[in-house]
Design a protein around this motif. Structure first.
Motif, PDB file in Angstrom:
ATOM      1  N   ARG A  87       0.846  -1.190   0.000  1.00  0.00           N
ATOM      2  CA  ARG A  87       0.000   0.000   0.000  1.00  0.00           C
ATOM      3  C   ARG A  87       0.884   1.243   0.000  1.00  0.00           C
ATOM      4  NH1 ARG A  87      -5.206  -1.482   1.194  1.00  0.00           N
ATOM      5  NH2 ARG A  87      -5.458  -3.558   2.084  1.00  0.00           N
ATOM      6  N   GLU A  88       0.511   2.184  -0.834  1.00  0.00           N
ATOM      7  CA  GLU A  88       1.294   3.412  -0.919  1.00  0.00           C
ATOM      8  C   GLU A  88       1.162   4.223   0.363  1.00  0.00           C
ATOM      9  OE1 GLU A  88       1.364   4.472  -5.685  1.00  0.00           O
ATOM     10  OE2 GLU A  88       0.506   5.865  -4.234  1.00  0.00           O
ATOM     11  N   THR A  89       2.288   4.718   0.827  1.00  0.00           N
ATOM     12  CA  THR A  89       2.303   5.702   1.906  1.00  0.00           C
ATOM     13  C   THR A  89       2.916   6.974   1.354  1.00  0.00           C
ATOM     14  OG1 THR A  89       4.458   4.922   2.711  1.00  0.00           O
ATOM     15  CG2 THR A  89       2.492   3.938   3.684  1.00  0.00           C
ATOM     16  N   ARG A  90       2.394   8.104   1.778  1.00  0.00           N
ATOM     17  CA  ARG A  90       2.812   9.383   1.228  1.00  0.00           C
ATOM     18  C   ARG A  90       3.191  10.317   2.368  1.00  0.00           C
ATOM     19  NH1 ARG A  90       0.519   9.752  -3.921  1.00  0.00           N
ATOM     20  NH2 ARG A  90       0.377  12.010  -3.821  1.00  0.00           N
ATOM     21  N   ARG A  91       4.238  11.088   2.116  1.00  0.00           N
ATOM     22  CA  ARG A  91       4.697  12.046   3.127  1.00  0.00           C
ATOM     23  C   ARG A  91       5.295  13.263   2.424  1.00  0.00           C
ATOM     24  NH1 ARG A  91       9.064  10.904   8.019  1.00  0.00           N
ATOM     25  NH2 ARG A  91       9.258  13.070   8.725  1.00  0.00           N
ATOM     26  N   ASP A  92       4.784  14.443   2.779  1.00  0.00           N
ATOM     27  CA  ASP A  92       5.310  15.677   2.190  1.00  0.00           C
ATOM     28  C   ASP A  92       6.695  15.981   2.757  1.00  0.00           C
ATOM     29  OD1 ASP A  92       3.025  15.955   0.749  1.00  0.00           O
ATOM     30  OD2 ASP A  92       2.078  17.382   2.115  1.00  0.00           O
ATOM     31  N   LEU A  93       7.588  16.405   1.869  1.00  0.00           N
ATOM     32  CA  LEU A  93       8.969  16.709   2.258  1.00  0.00           C
ATOM     33  C   LEU A  93       9.219  18.208   2.163  1.00  0.00           C
ATOM     34  CD1 LEU A  93      10.865  13.887   0.298  1.00  0.00           C
ATOM     35  CD2 LEU A  93      10.102  13.850   2.688  1.00  0.00           C
ATOM     36  N   GLY A 231       6.128   2.265  -1.048  1.00  0.00           N
ATOM     37  CA  GLY A 231       5.214   1.136  -1.206  1.00  0.00           C
ATOM     38  C   GLY A 231       4.500   1.122  -2.537  1.00  0.00           C
ATOM     39  N   ALA A 232       4.989   1.852  -3.530  1.00  0.00           N
ATOM     40  CA  ALA A 232       4.354   1.843  -4.845  1.00  0.00           C
ATOM     41  C   ALA A 232       4.554   0.480  -5.500  1.00  0.00           C
ATOM     42  CB  ALA A 232       4.947   2.937  -5.727  1.00  0.00           C
ATOM     43  N   PRO A 233       3.540  -0.032  -6.216  1.00  0.00           N
ATOM     44  CA  PRO A 233       3.694  -1.333  -6.889  1.00  0.00           C
ATOM     45  C   PRO A 233       4.893  -1.323  -7.830  1.00  0.00           C
ATOM     46  CG  PRO A 233       1.404  -0.604  -6.950  1.00  0.00           C
ATOM     47  CD  PRO A 233       2.210   0.552  -6.437  1.00  0.00           C
ATOM     48  N   THR A 234       5.621  -2.434  -7.823  1.00  0.00           N
ATOM     49  CA  THR A 234       6.800  -2.560  -8.670  1.00  0.00           C
ATOM     50  C   THR A 234       6.412  -3.119 -10.028  1.00  0.00           C
ATOM     51  OG1 THR A 234       8.164  -2.971  -6.712  1.00  0.00           O
ATOM     52  CG2 THR A 234       9.098  -3.581  -8.847  1.00  0.00           C
ATOM     53  N   LEU A 235       6.852  -2.463 -11.076  1.00  0.00           N
ATOM     54  CA  LEU A 235       6.570  -2.951 -12.414  1.00  0.00           C
ATOM     55  C   LEU A 235       7.444  -4.168 -12.708  1.00  0.00           C
ATOM     56  CD1 LEU A 235       6.386   0.387 -14.418  1.00  0.00           C
ATOM     57  CD2 LEU A 235       4.478  -1.063 -13.728  1.00  0.00           C
TER      58      LEU A 235
END
Length: 456
Positions: A87-93, A231-235
């Protein structure tokens, strides 16, 4: 001995060796050498496409691993997980604009950076007084504790933005290396269609600092948000290009059919348009057999554009894992005739199954596959093997093997089915033969009774 009993004994004698005999390499059409495998080691081999094209069973049960003595070695099949739980997790930098005088080369930037004790950037001074617009940005990723699979950018300015961005990485702000190839980002809108590409793929490593350079579009690249995606899906690395098997243009939508040469696990999709041809709105569907209904895999915009001398191609689409062999593309809108009949292709990314085995006995080892001589009830491997490796925490010791070229073992003879009788089949035949024999005896008895002379 009665004829029915004799026939039953003969059937048992013929069927018993077929049921009991262990398979040998000659029972399989082809094989792959497994160099480096030895007694006592744990190994894995990813199945190449040519293996899938020859296998006769969808469950991959017609393959075995043999040692140098021709003995079967226990193996297990590790199939791609149908439920990808990443599952994608996102965090602003946090990020800081960098400006230069007369736009010198990247490595000529003069920075004064103030950091706290744990390396977090507090302020950046890059000569703002002598510059008009930032041409680069410093991104602070020092507090990111997860893998960095991609950066997603949002910027202010024109909705017709098209920029080439180079991402560099550093752990000390002094030495910089490329983190990814230059990426073309876009935010375009025309004729009711929107092309938005804001993500830059990375490779999972987490450097302390990143630098984004876009000197050719400083006036259109005013960043307002930088998001780290983990956690982005790997192609999948394996790609297979399909050509149209048929085109149907009779309805309001053009339908283009494709088929896979083997039952592999598909995880990504990409429409192949003529270079720089335009954009299409399409739905991609699939089904396991020609008689089953279609299921939607993805609906969206696919494009291949040439703008300002740069090629803009949509990213491959990650789809739910499927082993469906039949595919169809339905075109809802085609800008510029990009998907004319015969000019459209479908590229699928597929993930191979892995054969896991533990060496036992002398080498060399062989992966044999494709046979119709095996008991149809045989399984595709020892399911307890993977459980034992997991329980003993030995999966880290599994060493991947690059298989050798395909060679012939039993050839075409191994693909001709043989009679393998089961005990259930034998019992049914015995009952049938006994019934026929009983009917014959009854008929014979009745015939004798009718031929007796009448009593005086």
């Amino acid at each position: 001995m009665r004829p029915s009993a004799l026939l039953l004994v003969l059937l048992l004698a013929l069927a018993r060796p077929a049921c009991a005999a262990a398979p040998v390499p000659g029972d399989f059409a082809s094989g792959l050498d497994l160099p480096g495998a030895a007694d006592g080691g744990a190994y894995s081999v990813a199945l190449p496409l040519a293996v899938y094209e020859q296998l006769t069973r969808d469950d991959l049960a017609d393959l075995r691993v043999f040692n140098g003595a021709g003995e079967v070695v226990a193996h297990a099949l590790r199939r791609p997980d149908p439920a990808d739980d990443r599952r994608e997790t996102r965090r602003d930098l946090p990020f800081f604009p960098l400006t230069t005088i007369d736009r010198p080369a990247r490595d000529d930037l003069s920075l004064r950076v103030r950091r706290d004790r744990d390396g977090t950037v507090l302020t950046v001074d890059a000569g703002r007084a002598a510059a008009t617009a930032p041409t680069a940005y410093l991104v602070d990723a020092s507090r990111l504790d997860t893998g960095l699979d991609a950066l997603e950018l949002r910027w202010q300015g024109s909705s017709q933005a098209l920029c080439t961005v180079q991402v560099s990485q550093s752990d000390d702000l002094a030495r910089w290396t490329a983190a990814a190839p230059p990426a073309v980002l876009a935010d375009l809108e025309a004729d009711g269609q929107t092309v938005s590409r804001r993500r830059i793929p990375l490779h999972g490593r987490v450097p302390a600092y990143l630098r984004l350079d876009a000197p050719d579009c400083a006036d259109r690249f005013a960043l307002r948000q930088v998001t780290a995606v983990s956690g982005a899906p790997t192609l999948p690395a394996n790609r297979l290009v399909l050509t149209p098997a048929g085109v149907d243009s009779r309805g309001p939508e053009r339908q283009v059919d494709f088929s896979l040469p083997a039952r592999v696990t598909v995880r990504s999709l990409q429409l192949l348009l003529p270079a720089a041809a335009g954009a299409v709105q399409a739905t991609v569907l699939s089904r396991p057999t020609e008689s089953e209904p279609w299921r939607t895999a993805h609906t969206g915009l696919f494009y291949d554009l040439s703008l300002q001398g740069r090629r803009l191609l949509n990213d491959p689409v990650v789809c739910a894992p499927t082993t469906d062999r039949y595919w169809q593309v339905r075109l809802h809108a085609d800008r510029g005739g990009a998907a004319a009949a015969g000019r459209l292709g479908l590229e699928v990314g597929w993930q191979p199954d892995q054969v896991i085995f533990v060496g036992r006995g002398p080498g060399p080892y062989t992966l044999a596959f494709a046979s119709r001589r095996l008991d149809p009830r045989s399984s595709h491997g020892d399911g307890l093997l993977l459980g034992a490796l997991d329980a003993t925490r030995s999966t880290a010791l599994i060493r991947p093997i690059e298989p050798g070229p395909i060679r012939v073992l039993g050839g075409e003879a191994a693909l001709r089915p043989v009679l393998v009788a089961s005990w259930t089949t034998l019992v049914l035949w015995a009952v049938l033969i006994a019934g026929v024999a009983l009917l014959g005896l009854m008929a014979r008895s009745l015939l004798k009774e009718t031929r007796k002379p009448p009593s005086p």
